[in-house]
Design a protein around this motif. Structure first.
Motif, PDB file in Angstrom:
ATOM      1  N   PHE A 131      -6.450  13.299  11.597  1.00 41.71           N
ATOM      2  CA  PHE A 131      -5.231  12.500  11.502  1.00 41.71           C
ATOM      3  C   PHE A 131      -5.257  11.408  12.559  1.00 41.71           C
ATOM      4  N   GLU A 132      -4.375  10.427  12.397  1.00 41.36           N
ATOM      5  CA  GLU A 132      -4.236   9.363  13.381  1.00 41.36           C
ATOM      6  C   GLU A 132      -2.768   9.029  13.554  1.00 41.36           C
ATOM      7  N   SER A 133      -2.459   8.380  14.674  1.00 41.73           N
ATOM      8  CA  SER A 133      -1.082   7.998  14.964  1.00 41.73           C
ATOM      9  C   SER A 133      -0.822   6.579  14.466  1.00 41.73           C
ATOM     10  N   LEU A 134       0.200   6.429  13.627  1.00 37.68           N
ATOM     11  CA  LEU A 134       0.601   5.126  13.096  1.00 37.68           C
ATOM     12  C   LEU A 134       2.062   4.887  13.453  1.00 37.68           C
ATOM     13  N   ASN A 135       2.295   3.913  14.320  1.00 39.96           N
ATOM     14  CA  ASN A 135       3.659   3.608  14.768  1.00 39.96           C
ATOM     15  C   ASN A 135       4.377   4.837  15.319  1.00 39.96           C
ATOM     16  N   GLY A 136       3.629   5.632  16.074  1.00 39.24           N
ATOM     17  CA  GLY A 136       4.221   6.799  16.715  1.00 39.24           C
ATOM     18  C   GLY A 136       4.336   8.026  15.834  1.00 39.24           C
ATOM     19  N   VAL A 137       3.820   7.949  14.611  1.00 40.46           N
ATOM     20  CA  VAL A 137       3.878   9.086  13.692  1.00 40.46           C
ATOM     21  C   VAL A 137       2.453   9.513  13.348  1.00 40.46           C
ATOM     22  N   ASN A 138       2.148  10.795  13.530  1.00 44.37           N
ATOM     23  CA  ASN A 138       0.825  11.318  13.191  1.00 44.37           C
ATOM     24  C   ASN A 138       0.730  11.569  11.691  1.00 44.37           C
ATOM     25  N   LYS A 139      -0.320  11.009  11.066  1.00 39.94           N
ATOM     26  CA  LYS A 139      -0.514  11.212   9.628  1.00 39.94           C
ATOM     27  C   LYS A 139      -1.966  11.563   9.334  1.00 39.94           C
ATOM     28  N   ALA A 140      -2.129  12.477   8.394  1.00 37.79           N
ATOM     29  CA  ALA A 140      -3.472  12.905   8.000  1.00 37.79           C
ATOM     30  C   ALA A 140      -4.200  11.793   7.269  1.00 37.79           C
ATOM     31  N   ALA A 141      -5.523  11.808   7.400  1.00 39.89           N
ATOM     32  CA  ALA A 141      -6.361  10.980   6.538  1.00 39.89           C
ATOM     33  C   ALA A 141      -6.217  11.525   5.117  1.00 39.89           C
ATOM     34  N   PRO A 142      -6.403  10.691   4.090  1.00 38.55           N
ATOM     35  CA  PRO A 142      -6.237  11.170   2.705  1.00 38.55           C
ATOM     36  C   PRO A 142      -7.063  12.416   2.393  1.00 38.55           C
ATOM     37  N   GLU A 143      -8.300  12.438   2.888  1.00 36.54           N
ATOM     38  CA  GLU A 143      -9.177  13.582   2.598  1.00 36.54           C
ATOM     39  C   GLU A 143      -8.694  14.856   3.295  1.00 36.54           C
ATOM     40  N   LYS A 144      -8.119  14.716   4.487  1.00 32.78           N
ATOM     41  CA  LYS A 144      -7.566  15.901   5.170  1.00 32.78           C
ATOM     42  C   LYS A 144      -6.300  16.374   4.462  1.00 32.78           C
ATOM     43  N   ALA A 145      -5.496  15.430   3.965  1.00 38.53           N
ATOM     44  CA  ALA A 145      -4.304  15.809   3.199  1.00 38.53           C
ATOM     45  C   ALA A 145      -4.688  16.581   1.947  1.00 38.53           C
ATOM     46  N   LEU A 146      -5.795  16.165   1.322  1.00 43.56           N
ATOM     47  CA  LEU A 146      -6.285  16.880   0.141  1.00 43.56           C
ATOM     48  C   LEU A 146      -6.685  18.300   0.510  1.00 43.56           C
ATOM     49  N   LEU A 147      -7.456  18.446   1.585  1.00 43.55           N
ATOM     50  CA  LEU A 147      -7.892  19.771   2.016  1.00 43.55           C
ATOM     51  C   LEU A 147      -6.703  20.635   2.441  1.00 43.55           C
ATOM     52  N   ASP A 148      -5.757  20.052   3.154  1.00 41.35           N
ATOM     53  CA  ASP A 148      -4.555  20.799   3.547  1.00 41.35           C
ATOM     54  C   ASP A 148      -3.827  21.324   2.314  1.00 41.35           C
ATOM     55  N   THR A 149      -3.723  20.458   1.313  1.00 41.31           N
ATOM     56  CA  THR A 149      -3.003  20.837   0.089  1.00 41.31           C
ATOM     57  C   THR A 149      -3.659  22.028  -0.597  1.00 41.31           C
ATOM     58  N   PHE A 150      -4.965  21.962  -0.806  1.00 38.25           N
ATOM     59  CA  PHE A 150      -5.647  23.068  -1.489  1.00 38.25           C
ATOM     60  C   PHE A 150      -5.696  24.317  -0.614  1.00 38.25           C
ATOM     61  N   TYR A 151      -5.827  24.131   0.684  1.00 39.25           N
ATOM     62  CA  TYR A 151      -5.862  25.278   1.603  1.00 39.25           C
ATOM     63  C   TYR A 151      -4.559  26.075   1.509  1.00 39.25           C
ATOM     64  N   PHE A 152      -3.431  25.367   1.564  1.00 39.68           N
ATOM     65  CA  PHE A 152      -2.150  26.067   1.527  1.00 39.68           C
ATOM     66  C   PHE A 152      -1.768  26.488   0.111  1.00 39.68           C
ATOM     67  N   HIS A 153      -2.241  25.745  -0.883  1.00 36.67           N
ATOM     68  CA  HIS A 153      -2.013  26.160  -2.273  1.00 36.67           C
ATOM     69  C   HIS A 153      -2.658  27.524  -2.512  1.00 36.67           C
ATOM     70  N   GLN A 154      -3.835  27.736  -1.952  1.00 34.02           N
ATOM     71  CA  GLN A 154      -4.509  29.029  -2.095  1.00 34.02           C
ATOM     72  C   GLN A 154      -3.779  30.145  -1.344  1.00 34.02           C
ATOM     73  N   HIS A 155      -2.916  29.723  -0.383  1.00 33.93           N
ATOM     74  CA  HIS A 155      -2.121  30.709   0.354  1.00 33.93           C
ATOM     75  C   HIS A 155      -0.716  30.842  -0.236  1.00 33.93           C
ATOM     76  N   GLY A 156      -0.533  30.331  -1.453  1.00 33.58           N
ATOM     77  CA  GLY A 156       0.719  30.549  -2.160  1.00 33.58           C
ATOM     78  C   GLY A 156       1.813  29.522  -1.960  1.00 33.58           C
ATOM     79  N   VAL A 157       1.515  28.415  -1.274  1.00 28.88           N
ATOM     80  CA  VAL A 157       2.524  27.378  -1.053  1.00 28.88           C
ATOM     81  C   VAL A 157       2.643  26.505  -2.303  1.00 28.88           C
ATOM     82  N   ALA A 158       3.868  26.265  -2.734  1.00 26.66           N
ATOM     83  CA  ALA A 158       4.111  25.436  -3.916  1.00 26.66           C
ATOM     84  C   ALA A 158       4.335  23.984  -3.513  1.00 26.66           C
ATOM     85  N   PHE A 159       3.821  23.081  -4.311  1.00 27.03           N
ATOM     86  CA  PHE A 159       4.011  21.646  -4.091  1.00 27.03           C
ATOM     87  C   PHE A 159       4.661  21.031  -5.321  1.00 27.03           C
TER      88      PHE A 159
END
Length: 201
Positions: A131-159
């Protein structure tokens, strides 16, 4: 009455700079009130007038506040990921609505108000990266957001979107995903992502 007018003006003057988000310590500094009882009374008066609203203990928001800044103030080491980042990068077509999802170290925390839901998902320290800081807000890179999504989806989190059909894989950099996957210690998840990429990329 004198304080409420003065205090309301102070909130208005600093609202844009602070994204409409005020911690208790910031309000104490702003009002220069050394007495906690008096300070709480002044904040309560602002709440009654609709100038501020308590989001969680220690954090107050003005109308039209920035939810991303609120997330950062509540948990400075967190970063926004999932739906927000995927949407901003046109990897999914939907907008996140009145929900922000973030990643943080430690235990998962979910904060809600009448209008907003802020979910901060806890992970181990080795997964806090990408992730990187943009205007004081930390945001994931698109590829990390993708991995985060599938990682937590496998742990039962709904999106609020279908992870199996609504992702535009053409906007994903496979090389970056592979680099990030080296940090994951779960071989089943790594194998799962590699299978997904072999089909979609």
């Amino acid at each position: 009455m004198k304080n409420i007018i003065k205090d309301s003006q102070l909130i208005e003057n600093y609202k844009q700079t602070l994204g409409g988000v005020f911690s208790f310590s910031e309000l104490a500094t702003l009002f220069a009130d050394p007495h906690k009882t008096s300070l709480y009374r002044r904040i309560s008066e602002l709440e009654d007038e609709g100038v501020l609203q308590r989001f969680i203990k220690g954090f107050y928001v003005a109308p039209n506040f920035d939810i991303e800044i609120l997330n950062q103030k509540i948990c400075p080491q967190s970063y926004i990921s999932f739906t927000t980042v995927l949407s901003e990068n046109s990897i999914i077509g939907m907008k996140p609505g009145n929900q922000i999802d973030a990643v943080k170290l430690g235990k998962t925390r979910i904060h809600k108000s009448s209008q907003w839901t802020l979910r901060q998902f806890g992970v181990a320290e080795h997964l806090i990266f990408g992730f990187e800081s943009l205007n004081g807000v930390n945001k994931a890179a698109p590829e990390k957001a993708l991995l985060d999504t599938f990682y937590f989806h496998q742990h039962g989190v709904a999106f609020p979107f279908d992870v199996n059909s609504e992702i535009n894989w053409k906007r994903i950099d496979a090389e970056i995903v592979q680099i990030y996957l080296q940090e994951y210690k779960n071989p089943k998840f790594v194998a799962f992502m590699n299978r997904l990429m072999s089909v979609n990329l």
